[in-house]
Scaffold this motif. Structure first.
Motif, PDB file in Angstrom:
ATOM      1  N   ASP A  17       0.447 -12.056 -24.790  1.00  0.00           N
ATOM      2  CA  ASP A  17       0.561 -12.873 -23.588  1.00  0.00           C
ATOM      3  C   ASP A  17       0.608 -12.034 -22.322  1.00  0.00           C
ATOM      4  O   ASP A  17       0.467 -12.570 -21.224  1.00  0.00           O
ATOM      5  CB  ASP A  17       1.814 -13.740 -23.657  1.00  0.00           C
ATOM      6  N   ASP A  18       0.814 -10.722 -22.467  1.00  0.00           N
ATOM      7  CA  ASP A  18       0.912  -9.869 -21.286  1.00  0.00           C
ATOM      8  C   ASP A  18      -0.378  -9.871 -20.482  1.00  0.00           C
ATOM      9  O   ASP A  18      -0.347  -9.885 -19.250  1.00  0.00           O
ATOM     10  CB  ASP A  18       1.256  -8.437 -21.689  1.00  0.00           C
ATOM     11  N   ALA A  19      -1.512  -9.858 -21.170  1.00  0.00           N
ATOM     12  CA  ALA A  19      -2.793  -9.837 -20.459  1.00  0.00           C
ATOM     13  C   ALA A  19      -2.990 -11.128 -19.677  1.00  0.00           C
ATOM     14  O   ALA A  19      -3.448 -11.114 -18.527  1.00  0.00           O
ATOM     15  CB  ALA A  19      -3.938  -9.617 -21.440  1.00  0.00           C
ATOM     16  N   VAL A  20      -2.652 -12.242 -20.289  1.00  0.00           N
ATOM     17  CA  VAL A  20      -2.803 -13.533 -19.617  1.00  0.00           C
ATOM     18  C   VAL A  20      -1.884 -13.605 -18.411  1.00  0.00           C
ATOM     19  O   VAL A  20      -2.282 -14.056 -17.326  1.00  0.00           O
ATOM     20  CB  VAL A  20      -2.518 -14.687 -20.602  1.00  0.00           C
ATOM     21  N   THR A  21      -0.669 -13.146 -18.565  1.00  0.00           N
ATOM     22  CA  THR A  21       0.293 -13.171 -17.465  1.00  0.00           C
ATOM     23  C   THR A  21      -0.171 -12.275 -16.322  1.00  0.00           C
ATOM     24  O   THR A  21      -0.049 -12.652 -15.154  1.00  0.00           O
ATOM     25  CB  THR A  21       1.676 -12.713 -17.968  1.00  0.00           C
ATOM     26  N   ALA A  22      -0.716 -11.115 -16.647  1.00  0.00           N
ATOM     27  CA  ALA A  22      -1.195 -10.205 -15.612  1.00  0.00           C
ATOM     28  C   ALA A  22      -2.347 -10.838 -14.827  1.00  0.00           C
ATOM     29  O   ALA A  22      -2.402 -10.733 -13.598  1.00  0.00           O
ATOM     30  CB  ALA A  22      -1.640  -8.887 -16.231  1.00  0.00           C
ATOM     31  N   GLU A  24      -2.879 -14.062 -14.448  1.00  0.00           N
ATOM     32  CA  GLU A  24      -2.315 -15.157 -13.653  1.00  0.00           C
ATOM     33  C   GLU A  24      -1.645 -14.631 -12.391  1.00  0.00           C
ATOM     34  O   GLU A  24      -1.831 -15.192 -11.302  1.00  0.00           O
ATOM     35  CB  GLU A  24      -1.312 -15.948 -14.482  1.00  0.00           C
ATOM     36  N   TYR A  25      -0.873 -13.565 -12.525  1.00  0.00           N
ATOM     37  CA  TYR A  25      -0.236 -12.990 -11.345  1.00  0.00           C
ATOM     38  C   TYR A  25      -1.273 -12.462 -10.367  1.00  0.00           C
ATOM     39  O   TYR A  25      -1.099 -12.570  -9.145  1.00  0.00           O
ATOM     40  CB  TYR A  25       0.737 -11.873 -11.725  1.00  0.00           C
ATOM     41  N   GLY A  26      -2.350 -11.907 -10.872  1.00  0.00           N
ATOM     42  CA  GLY A  26      -3.424 -11.434  -9.998  1.00  0.00           C
ATOM     43  C   GLY A  26      -4.061 -12.569  -9.223  1.00  0.00           C
ATOM     44  O   GLY A  26      -4.348 -12.440  -8.028  1.00  0.00           O
ATOM     45  N   LEU A  27      -4.294 -13.689  -9.906  1.00  0.00           N
ATOM     46  CA  LEU A  27      -4.883 -14.854  -9.233  1.00  0.00           C
ATOM     47  C   LEU A  27      -3.933 -15.433  -8.189  1.00  0.00           C
ATOM     48  O   LEU A  27      -4.366 -15.840  -7.098  1.00  0.00           O
ATOM     49  CB  LEU A  27      -5.253 -15.924 -10.256  1.00  0.00           C
ATOM     50  N   ALA A  30      -4.027 -13.139  -5.173  1.00  0.00           N
ATOM     51  CA  ALA A  30      -5.272 -13.300  -4.415  1.00  0.00           C
ATOM     52  C   ALA A  30      -5.249 -14.596  -3.599  1.00  0.00           C
ATOM     53  O   ALA A  30      -5.644 -14.605  -2.428  1.00  0.00           O
ATOM     54  CB  ALA A  30      -6.465 -13.295  -5.361  1.00  0.00           C
ATOM     55  N   ALA A  31      -4.789 -15.678  -4.202  1.00  0.00           N
ATOM     56  CA  ALA A  31      -4.715 -16.955  -3.486  1.00  0.00           C
ATOM     57  C   ALA A  31      -3.733 -16.874  -2.320  1.00  0.00           C
ATOM     58  O   ALA A  31      -3.988 -17.407  -1.232  1.00  0.00           O
ATOM     59  CB  ALA A  31      -4.315 -18.076  -4.437  1.00  0.00           C
ATOM     60  N   THR A  32      -2.616 -16.200  -2.530  1.00  0.00           N
ATOM     61  CA  THR A  32      -1.629 -16.030  -1.459  1.00  0.00           C
ATOM     62  C   THR A  32      -2.207 -15.210  -0.316  1.00  0.00           C
ATOM     63  O   THR A  32      -2.003 -15.536   0.861  1.00  0.00           O
ATOM     64  CB  THR A  32      -0.360 -15.360  -2.012  1.00  0.00           C
ATOM     65  N   ALA A  33      -2.936 -14.152  -0.651  1.00  0.00           N
ATOM     66  CA  ALA A  33      -3.544 -13.321   0.383  1.00  0.00           C
ATOM     67  C   ALA A  33      -4.546 -14.112   1.206  1.00  0.00           C
ATOM     68  O   ALA A  33      -4.586 -14.002   2.436  1.00  0.00           O
ATOM     69  CB  ALA A  33      -4.220 -12.106  -0.252  1.00  0.00           C
ATOM     70  N   VAL A  34      -5.363 -14.923   0.559  1.00  0.00           N
ATOM     71  CA  VAL A  34      -6.341 -15.749   1.277  1.00  0.00           C
ATOM     72  C   VAL A  34      -5.624 -16.741   2.194  1.00  0.00           C
ATOM     73  O   VAL A  34      -6.018 -16.929   3.353  1.00  0.00           O
ATOM     74  CB  VAL A  34      -7.271 -16.482   0.289  1.00  0.00           C
ATOM     75  N   ALA A  35      -4.560 -17.354   1.706  1.00  0.00           N
ATOM     76  CA  ALA A  35      -3.812 -18.312   2.522  1.00  0.00           C
ATOM     77  C   ALA A  35      -3.197 -17.633   3.744  1.00  0.00           C
ATOM     78  O   ALA A  35      -3.220 -18.185   4.854  1.00  0.00           O
ATOM     79  CB  ALA A  35      -2.723 -18.975   1.679  1.00  0.00           C
ATOM     80  N   ILE A  36      -2.670 -16.441   3.565  1.00  0.00           N
ATOM     81  CA  ILE A  36      -2.072 -15.707   4.692  1.00  0.00           C
ATOM     82  C   ILE A  36      -3.140 -15.344   5.718  1.00  0.00           C
ATOM     83  O   ILE A  36      -2.921 -15.479   6.932  1.00  0.00           O
ATOM     84  CB  ILE A  36      -1.333 -14.456   4.188  1.00  0.00           C
ATOM     85  N   ILE A  37      -4.298 -14.898   5.248  1.00  0.00           N
ATOM     86  CA  ILE A  37      -5.373 -14.524   6.175  1.00  0.00           C
ATOM     87  C   ILE A  37      -5.847 -15.727   6.981  1.00  0.00           C
ATOM     88  O   ILE A  37      -6.044 -15.638   8.202  1.00  0.00           O
ATOM     89  CB  ILE A  37      -6.537 -13.873   5.397  1.00  0.00           C
ATOM     90  N   VAL A  38      -6.002 -16.856   6.329  1.00  0.00           N
ATOM     91  CA  VAL A  38      -6.432 -18.073   7.036  1.00  0.00           C
ATOM     92  C   VAL A  38      -5.371 -18.508   8.039  1.00  0.00           C
ATOM     93  O   VAL A  38      -5.685 -18.855   9.185  1.00  0.00           O
ATOM     94  CB  VAL A  38      -6.740 -19.202   6.023  1.00  0.00           C
TER      95      VAL A  38
END
Length: 58
Positions: A17-22, A24-27, A30-38
């Motif tokens: 499950d570590d790969a899946v969790t990693a 998910e955290y990456g996604l 990335a979504a948080t970074a896009v929201a902050i930039i906008v």
């Protein structure tokens, strides 16, 4: 450390499950970074307008 050690670690990471969790955290990051930039793009325009009106008032 030998090659078998690394192969076992890679297989356990791939099948665990570590790969899946990693991923998910990456996604989420990335979504948080896009929201902050906008949001900063929108705020930047509003702040520029506010400071321009203050400068014109002075």
């Amino acid at each position: 450390m030998n090659m078998q050690f690394f192969q076992k670690r890679l297989q356990s990471f791939r099948h665990g499950d570590d790969a899946v969790t990693a991923v998910e955290y990456g996604l989420i990051a990335a979504a948080t970074a896009v929201a902050i930039i906008v949001a900063l793009g929108t705020i930047k325009t509003q702040l520029a307008d506010i400071f321009t009106s203050i400068a014109n008032a002075l």
